[in-house]
Scaffold this active site. Sequence first.
Site, PDB file in Angstrom:
ATOM      1  N   TRP A 101       0.459  -1.015  -0.133  1.00  0.00           N
ATOM      2  CA  TRP A 101       0.052  -0.144  -0.055  1.00  0.00           C
ATOM      3  C   TRP A 101       0.867   0.873  -0.366  1.00  0.00           C
ATOM      4  O   TRP A 101       0.398   2.358  -0.992  1.00  0.00           O
ATOM      5  CB  TRP A 101      -0.721  -0.105   1.213  1.00  0.00           C
ATOM      6  CG  TRP A 101      -2.266  -0.757   0.889  1.00  0.00           C
ATOM      7  CD1 TRP A 101      -2.302  -2.327   1.665  1.00  0.00           C
ATOM      8  CD2 TRP A 101      -3.129  -1.081  -0.217  1.00  0.00           C
ATOM      9  NE1 TRP A 101      -3.538  -3.102   1.104  1.00  0.00           N
ATOM     10  CE2 TRP A 101      -3.574  -2.641  -0.286  1.00  0.00           C
ATOM     11  CE3 TRP A 101      -3.302  -0.127  -0.784  1.00  0.00           C
ATOM     12  CZ2 TRP A 101      -4.652  -2.742  -1.211  1.00  0.00           C
ATOM     13  CZ3 TRP A 101      -4.518  -0.304  -2.238  1.00  0.00           C
ATOM     14  CH2 TRP A 101      -5.387  -1.836  -1.506  1.00  0.00           C
ATOM     15  N   ASP A 169      -1.089   6.386   6.359  1.00  0.00           N
ATOM     16  CA  ASP A 169      -2.464   5.997   6.234  1.00  0.00           C
ATOM     17  C   ASP A 169      -2.845   4.921   6.918  1.00  0.00           C
ATOM     18  O   ASP A 169      -1.787   3.112   7.152  1.00  0.00           O
ATOM     19  CB  ASP A 169      -1.805   5.130   5.183  1.00  0.00           C
ATOM     20  CG  ASP A 169      -3.396   3.697   3.840  1.00  0.00           C
ATOM     21  OD1 ASP A 169      -4.643   3.792   4.864  1.00  0.00           O
ATOM     22  OD2 ASP A 169      -2.563   3.462   3.205  1.00  0.00           O
ATOM     23  N   LYS A 193     -12.765  -2.001   7.043  1.00  0.00           N
ATOM     24  CA  LYS A 193     -11.854  -2.801   7.758  1.00  0.00           C
ATOM     25  C   LYS A 193     -12.758  -2.545   9.810  1.00  0.00           C
ATOM     26  O   LYS A 193     -13.701  -2.883  10.193  1.00  0.00           O
ATOM     27  CB  LYS A 193     -10.158  -2.441   7.953  1.00  0.00           C
ATOM     28  CG  LYS A 193      -9.941  -3.187   7.012  1.00  0.00           C
ATOM     29  CD  LYS A 193      -9.283  -1.509   6.071  1.00  0.00           C
ATOM     30  CE  LYS A 193      -8.754  -1.910   4.808  1.00  0.00           C
ATOM     31  NZ  LYS A 193      -8.318  -2.966   3.854  1.00  0.00           N
TER      32      LYS A 193
HETATM   33  C1  LIG Z   1      -3.304  -0.041   3.921  1.00  0.00           C
HETATM   34  C2  LIG Z   1      -4.418   0.552   2.743  1.00  0.00           C
HETATM   35  N1  LIG Z   1      -4.114   1.875   2.286  1.00  0.00           N
HETATM   36  C3  LIG Z   1      -5.261   1.445   1.622  1.00  0.00           C
HETATM   37  C4  LIG Z   1      -5.809   0.806   1.126  1.00  0.00           C
HETATM   38  C5  LIG Z   1      -6.697   1.101  -0.230  1.00  0.00           C
HETATM   39  O1  LIG Z   1      -7.817   1.152   0.475  1.00  0.00           O
HETATM   40  P1  LIG Z   1      -9.434   1.181  -0.686  1.00  0.00           P
HETATM   41  O2  LIG Z   1      -9.403   0.096  -1.422  1.00  0.00           O
HETATM   42  O3  LIG Z   1     -10.179   2.092   0.082  1.00  0.00           O
HETATM   43  O4  LIG Z   1      -8.830   2.595  -2.016  1.00  0.00           O
HETATM   44  C6  LIG Z   1      -6.345  -0.444   1.493  1.00  0.00           C
HETATM   45  C7  LIG Z   1      -6.892  -1.268   1.303  1.00  0.00           C
HETATM   46  O5  LIG Z   1      -7.073  -2.487   1.981  1.00  0.00           O
HETATM   47  C8  LIG Z   1      -5.294  -0.684   2.018  1.00  0.00           C
HETATM   48  O6  LIG Z   1      -5.956  -1.713   3.471  1.00  0.00           O
END
Ligand SMILES: Cc1ncc(COP(=O)(O)O)c(C=O)c1O
Length: 357
Positions: A101, A169, A193
């Site tokens: 991520w 994040d 989550k």
């Molecule tokens: C740590 C993290 N950042 C970003 C994301 C991306 O999230 P989204 O699908 O809400 O764009 C996720 C998705 O699982 C994630 O776990």
Amino acid sequence: MRKWNFCAGPAVINEEVLKEAQEELLNWKNVGASVMEVSHRSKEFDQVASEARQDFIDILKIPENYEVLFLQGGATFQFSMLPMNFAHNGKPVAHIVSGTWSEKAEAEGSKISSTEVVASSADHNFTYAPEVQELNAGNYAYLHYAANETIHGVAYHQPPVSTLPLVSDMSSVILSEPINIESFDFIYAGAQKNIGPAGLTIVIAKKEFLVNENDKLPNILRYTKHAENDSMLNTPPTFAWYLSGKVFKWIKGLGGLDYFKEQNHLKASTLYNYIDSTEFYSNPVNKSDRSIMNVPFIIHDSSLDSIFLEESKAAGLLNLKGHRSVGGMRASIYNAMPIEGINELIAFMKEFEAKHG
Ligand SMILES: Cc1ncc(COP(=O)(O)O)c(C=O)c1O
């Protein structure tokens, strides 16, 4: 019958919360319609929206010099909205890359502004949380990192030490335990989550940091415009907001984040201790950097992977497949997964080893 759901996200939601929503579905607050069918400007929805926001603020003890925004677009949208707003002055964004991520955040951000990877654990397959060296604050717009890497199961248990504005994040770790908000300039999290249904993205931003926002952007891309409009610049995801509000009340009712901290550490240590106690399974992450929310593990004989998934599913343990990029298994054990679920998982893993080991 509901089963034990270890999905990484969208993830398990507490059953009482779901039942309450079920009871209210057809006739919400006696308005004669569901919450999804009324105006977001109605007094009934306005009350739910502001209560949810206030409960979230209370749970995380967010100080008044921070804005709390309920946005859309997922955490992914923040990968570009952030640099559009705060990297418009020519300075690069510093990125720590500790898993998929934070790697994506850098890749997407680099389409908007210049970026610099200032620490990375790519050299060891993202199995540890890399330390960042001292950086000259004047040279960068901000420092971005992921507090918890959902796929690799790697976490920073303390924010990185830096003099740069810190952006985190927290998609897969927010509300799992108390945090010191004042260590951060900007926090964002996709809801699906620990917060509630997908569709909502929560931002916690220091007002002092928002002053640097790019005022040339359209309103929908500006955090201050969302703040001025109480996160209702346009129609928000009303059902996700409503249900998240119920999750916040459930968290408060159980004693808030101190309770969840204790539960989550107990759940994670129980599972890691078991994994470490056998040769049959293993977790590759540096012990001090292991996630309390996402526990990846491998079976040494990977030819057993598909049998494990088939048999665990039949035993009522859902979604244990690891992310396709790392393989193996992963148990996501968010707030709504009780210790009983962990004990069932371990009992199954023991039985599986006895049968196939
Ligand atoms: C740590 C993290 N950042 C970003 C994301 C991306 O999230 P989204 O699908 O809400 O764009 C996720 C998705 O699982 C994630 O776990």
